[in-house]
Each structure stands twice: as structure tokens, then as C-alpha cells.
Design a protein around this motif. Structure first.
Motif, PDB file in Angstrom:
ATOM      1  N   LYS A  59       0.951  -1.218   0.056  1.00 18.71           N
ATOM      2  CA  LYS A  59       0.047   0.224  -0.028  1.00 18.71           C
ATOM      3  C   LYS A  59       0.685   1.215  -0.021  1.00 18.71           C
ATOM      4  N   LYS A  60       2.078   1.265   0.684  1.00 25.65           N
ATOM      5  CA  LYS A  60       2.919   2.310   0.697  1.00 25.65           C
ATOM      6  C   LYS A  60       3.273   2.513  -0.648  1.00 25.65           C
ATOM      7  N   THR A  61       3.843   1.566  -1.318  1.00 27.16           N
ATOM      8  CA  THR A  61       4.100   1.598  -2.814  1.00 27.16           C
ATOM      9  C   THR A  61       3.138   2.393  -3.707  1.00 27.16           C
ATOM     10  N   CYS A  62       2.071   1.861  -3.598  1.00 27.44           N
ATOM     11  CA  CYS A  62       1.055   2.005  -4.465  1.00 27.44           C
ATOM     12  C   CYS A  62       0.657   3.784  -4.217  1.00 27.44           C
ATOM     13  N   ARG A  63       0.605   3.992  -2.887  1.00 31.68           N
ATOM     14  CA  ARG A  63       0.424   5.459  -2.422  1.00 31.68           C
ATOM     15  C   ARG A  63       1.490   6.473  -3.214  1.00 31.68           C
ATOM     16  N   LEU A  64       2.638   5.896  -3.331  1.00 33.12           N
ATOM     17  CA  LEU A  64       3.976   6.494  -3.809  1.00 33.12           C
ATOM     18  C   LEU A  64       3.732   6.614  -5.313  1.00 33.12           C
TER      19      LEU A  64
END
Length: 208
Positions: A59-64
Motif C-alpha cells: 500500500k505504501k508503494t501504491c500510494r507513492l
């Protein structure tokens, strides 16, 4: 403050979208990646906090990846740089895909454009620039950046013509013509149209 008034190259946005699932599965962004993007002024304090607040790495990567396309033309290259140390194979995969995409694009020749050679060498008139300004959409900023205008000059065009997109675009095109003199040719303009995925054949009538 002006850097993020610019937009990311549409090709780079598409590459990030295409590799979204693979990136979310293959990279860890907590340390090197986010810190480098913050250090290079791609991410703000609040954006770093927003990313780190996500429940897991995916989810962190997708938000980035949601944020990066809004952070200007430097964001893509800086993101690739952040992959060099720990995820070089991911960077190479993205670069290969980008090279294949560039190689597959066919840039029309002057014959296909059907614009006389004398016109290509000429400096566009006020009327031609005005008609071109009316044809351009959101890509106008990336076009003017490719023509050599600075972020500050783009900001001035917007500030001088608030709520008037045609006026903003035309002001930028006129500024480019003034700064380049006889080098501000129709041919140079078409090169930037091609570089920004704006097919210039639709603009033949403007330059005949």
C-alpha cells in the motif's frame, strides 16, 4: 516552488501505471527510496508521512505511485535513481520497456506532414501561434518546457492571464519566439509537438 507546477511526461506516467503491480510486489520503499525522493525535493514532509502511514509495503508503494505523477518532470528520473542501489533489476526492466516504447513510435517526416520547406524554416506568425494555442490542451506546459521556457516563465504566463488558458499558452509561445528570434521556426515547434506526443499532422492547416 515552481518545479511542481510542471507535469510529468505522459510516457513516464504510462510506464509507472504499467509497472504498478510489479513495483508494489518487488520493491521496499521505507528507507532508501522515500528518503532520496524527499532529499531531492520530490516528496514533501506531509507526503512522506502519508506514505509511511499506510498499513503495509504494498500500500505504501501504491500510494507513492499515485503521488509521483503529480510531482513534476524530475520525479520519474529521480525515482529510477532511487532504485539503483537496492533494486537495479527493477530499474533495468523499466528502462527496457521505455526504450521499446520509444522505438515503436513513428515520427512523421516532413513529407507526411505536407508542410512546405519554406514554411518549416519560417518564424510562426501571431495568428499561427494563436491558432496553435487554441488547439493545445493540458500538454501545453510540457511543450513550452521542451521549447526552453523556465518554470518561472510558465508561472508568469499563468499569473498574467488568470482563468484564461488560451492567453496563458499564447503568452508562452510568444515569449519563446521572442527569446529565440530567427531560431524560433515552425520546424522547431513541430519537433516539440512530436516530443510531447502531440501529433503535428493535425496542425497542417495552421502552417500552410
Amino acid at each position: 516552488m515552481f518545479a511542481f507546477l510542471m507535469i510529468m511526461d505522459p510516457k513516464h506516467k504510462e510506464i509507472l501505471r504499467k509497472h504498478r503491480v510489479n513495483l508494489s510486489n518487488e520493491i521496499l520503499i521505507d528507507d532508501t527510496i522515500v528518503q532520496l525522493l524527499y532529499q531531492e525535493n520530490i516528496l514533501t514532509d506531509s507526503q512522506v508521512e502519508e506514505i509511511q502511514a499506510q498499513q503495509n509495503n504494498k500500500k505504501k508503494t501504491c500510494r507513492l505511485l499515485d503521488i509521483l505523477p503529480t510531482r513534476g518532470p524530475r520525479a520519474f528520473g529521480t525515482f529510477l535513481k532511487s532504485l539503483e542501489e537496492e533494486f537495479p533489476w527493477v530499474k533495468e526492466k523499466i528502462l527496457r520497456d521505455l526504450e521499446q516504447q520509444n522505438a515503436s513510435e513513428k515520427i512523421p517526416s516532413n513529407d507526411e506532414l505536407n508542410i512546405p520547406e519554406a514554411t518549416l524554416r519560417a518564424v510562426p506568425s501571431d495568428r499561427q501561434l494563436s491558432r496553435l494555442a487554441s488547439q493545445l490542451g493540458t500538454e501545453w506546459e510540457s511543450l513550452l518546457l521542451d521549447l526552453g521556457l523556465s518554470a518561472g516563465e510558465l508561472y508568469r504566463c499563468r499569473a498574467d492571464h488568470p482563468l484564461n488558458t488560451h492567453g496563458q499558452v499564447l503568452a508562452g509561445l510568444v515569449r519563446w519566439r521572442q527569446s529565440q528570434g530567427r531560431r524560433a521556426t515552425v520546424h522547431r515547434l513541430i519537433q516539440s509537438l512530436q516530443a510531447n506526443d502531440i501529433h503535428p499532422s493535425t496542425l497542417n492547416e495552421l502552417f500552410r
